[in-house]
Write an enzyme that holds these catalytic residues in place. Structure first.
Site, PDB file in Angstrom:
ATOM      1  N   HIS A 101       0.911  -1.309  -0.063  1.00  0.00           N
ATOM      2  CA  HIS A 101       0.013   0.030   0.035  1.00  0.00           C
ATOM      3  C   HIS A 101       0.936   1.304   0.166  1.00  0.00           C
ATOM      4  CE1 HIS A 101       0.791   0.738   4.319  1.00  0.00           C
ATOM      5  NE2 HIS A 101       0.522  -0.474   4.721  1.00  0.00           N
ATOM      6  N   CYS A 136       2.798  -4.934   6.875  1.00  0.00           N
ATOM      7  CA  CYS A 136       2.380  -4.611   5.253  1.00  0.00           C
ATOM      8  C   CYS A 136       3.726  -4.237   4.571  1.00  0.00           C
ATOM      9  CB  CYS A 136       1.401  -3.637   5.205  1.00  0.00           C
ATOM     10  SG  CYS A 136      -0.328  -4.057   5.633  1.00  0.00           S
TER      11      CYS A 136
END
Length: 177
Positions: free
Chosen positions: A133, A152
């Site tokens: 992301h 992430c």
């Protein structure tokens, strides 16, 4: 007259020095999508945790690279929810979220069946919601330094725009230590 010239010179030095401090802290501006060779889709993404690098390939040729941020405790493979580690192994992009809390996100199919089985045997939660992301919404210009995610893989917003354009669901992702 000399005093004004000296004052202007001092102010100029302070301004230039401030720019160098900002450059040193935040680095060069993130590449814009037009800086990346034009491809319609990539066939593979490699994430090298120790190098803090994401490489995307098309037909075996690297067409895109980006510096990345990882989980706040990046060493080793993800074991349990909340450990701050980024998982290692072979994954697939299985979802796209244009409404992410982070500027666009591409979801990985973590936890895999083997991750779930391992966690179950240990009586723990393997975690989930692992994404590639952009930056937190509201930080459109800034790229946060260091490893700050919960597990992430984060890139700049401009880099995420490029990945969003060329990474379809089903793209294989390999995450190496």
């Amino acid at each position: 007259m000399l005093r004004r010239a000296l004052l202007r010179g001092a102010l100029l030095l302070l301004a230039v020095g401030g720019l160098f401090v900002l450059w040193d802290r935040y680095g060069p501006p993130a590449p814009t999508p037009d800086m990346v060779p034009s491809v319609e889709r990539v066939g593979h993404i490699l994430i090298e945790k120790s190098a803090r690098r994401l490489s995307a390939t098309a037909d075996g040729v690297v067409v895109f690279q980006a510096e990345i941020a990882l989980g706040f405790e990046p060493g080793g493979d993800k074991q349990i929810e909340g450990d701050g580690k980024t998982p290692e192994g072979h994954f697939t992009i299985n979802r796209r979220n244009p409404q992410s809390a982070f500027h666009l996100s591409l979801g990985l199919d973590y936890p895999r069946p083997e991750d779930i089985a391992r966690a179950k045997a240990q009586g723990v939660d393997p975690g989930g919601d692992i994404f590639i992301h952009g930056q937190p919404n509201g930080l459109s210009v800034l790229t946060l330094p260091g490893d700050w995610t919960a597990g992430c893989i984060a890139v700049s917003n401009a880099e995420m725009d490029t990945l969003w354009r060329v990474v379809p669901i089903g793209t294989p992702v390999e995450i190496r230590p």
